[in-house]
Design a protein around this motif. Structure first.
Motif, mmCIF file in Angstrom:
data_model
loop_
_atom_site.group_PDB
_atom_site.id
_atom_site.type_symbol
_atom_site.label_atom_id
_atom_site.label_comp_id
_atom_site.label_asym_id
_atom_site.label_seq_id
_atom_site.Cartn_x
_atom_site.Cartn_y
_atom_site.Cartn_z
ATOM 1 N N UNK A 17 0.811 -1.078 0.060
ATOM 2 C CA UNK A 17 -0.253 0.062 -0.175
ATOM 3 C C UNK A 17 1.034 1.416 0.073
ATOM 4 N N UNK A 18 2.057 1.256 0.252
ATOM 5 C CA UNK A 18 2.892 2.288 0.153
ATOM 6 C C UNK A 18 3.935 2.229 -1.105
ATOM 7 N N UNK A 19 4.254 3.550 -1.167
ATOM 8 C CA UNK A 19 5.060 3.711 -2.365
ATOM 9 C C UNK A 19 6.381 4.890 -1.665
ATOM 10 N N UNK A 20 7.635 4.614 -1.931
ATOM 11 C CA UNK A 20 8.811 5.154 -1.639
ATOM 12 C C UNK A 20 8.727 6.281 -2.484
ATOM 13 N N UNK A 21 9.030 7.561 -2.016
ATOM 14 C CA UNK A 21 9.457 8.746 -2.489
ATOM 15 C C UNK A 21 10.855 9.276 -2.087
ATOM 16 N N UNK A 22 11.551 8.444 -2.647
ATOM 17 C CA UNK A 22 13.115 8.873 -2.259
ATOM 18 C C UNK A 22 13.646 10.100 -2.488
ATOM 19 N N UNK A 23 13.218 11.002 -3.312
ATOM 20 C CA UNK A 23 13.475 12.299 -3.458
ATOM 21 C C UNK A 23 12.973 13.121 -2.383
ATOM 22 N N UNK A 24 12.044 12.799 -1.640
ATOM 23 C CA UNK A 24 11.576 13.712 -0.608
ATOM 24 C C UNK A 24 11.871 12.742 0.844
ATOM 25 N N UNK A 25 12.318 11.472 0.700
ATOM 26 C CA UNK A 25 12.639 10.743 1.709
ATOM 27 C C UNK A 25 11.497 10.612 2.778
ATOM 28 N N UNK A 26 10.289 9.965 2.067
ATOM 29 C CA UNK A 26 9.257 9.731 2.783
ATOM 30 C C UNK A 26 8.378 8.459 2.011
ATOM 31 N N UNK A 27 7.518 8.091 2.492
ATOM 32 C CA UNK A 27 6.840 6.976 2.042
ATOM 33 C C UNK A 27 5.272 7.754 1.931
#
Length: 130
Positions: free
Chosen positions: A73-83
């Motif tokens: 259910x989660x996506x990693x947003x590596x650019x913004x360092x969040x899920x």
């Protein structure tokens, strides 16, 4: 955290340590802060992450409610360092939660079915209603 702490971002697999991700924010696509990653639950039969345990609410770590969110259910947003989790705050509040001293039996299929249903992705790839 800088990019080196997060791992390499090339065409190969992105591999990160759990301690690198613990404490990361969880937000929805509207930018609302939903909580923070507290822990990960591993499925020891297949070696995969089953749930991300996130905290929500409380003040200075007291009174937080915990939620087991399916990894899918989660996506990693590596650019913004969040899920990213596609639920609104009210839907999150309605999710089955628990406190730090009373964790559910996450291997119980009835409980797991409720969690999967609450945080499900719809057939078109979108998630349950915000």
């Amino acid at each position: 955290m800088n990019e080196l702490d997060r791992g390499a971002t090339d065409s190969k697999a992105l591999l990160l340590s759990a301690t690198t991700l613990t404490g990361d924010e969880v937000r929805n696509r509207y930018g609302e802060k939903l909580g923070h990653v507290k822990d990960f639950v591993l499925d020891m039969d297949n070696g995969r992450i089953r749930y991300v345990v996130m905290s929500f609410g409380g003040f200075l770590g007291m009174g937080d409610r915990l939620f087991a969110v399916p990894w899918s259910a989660l996506d990693l947003d590596a650019e913004n360092q969040c899920f990213l989790l596609d639920v609104g705050i009210e839907r999150l509040k309605a999710a089955p939660g628990f406190d730090k001293d009373n964790w559910p039996d996450m291997a119980d299929e009835q409980w797991a079915g409720k969690i999967r249903y609450h945080f499900r992705r719809l057939k078109d790839g979108s998630r349950s209603a915000l």
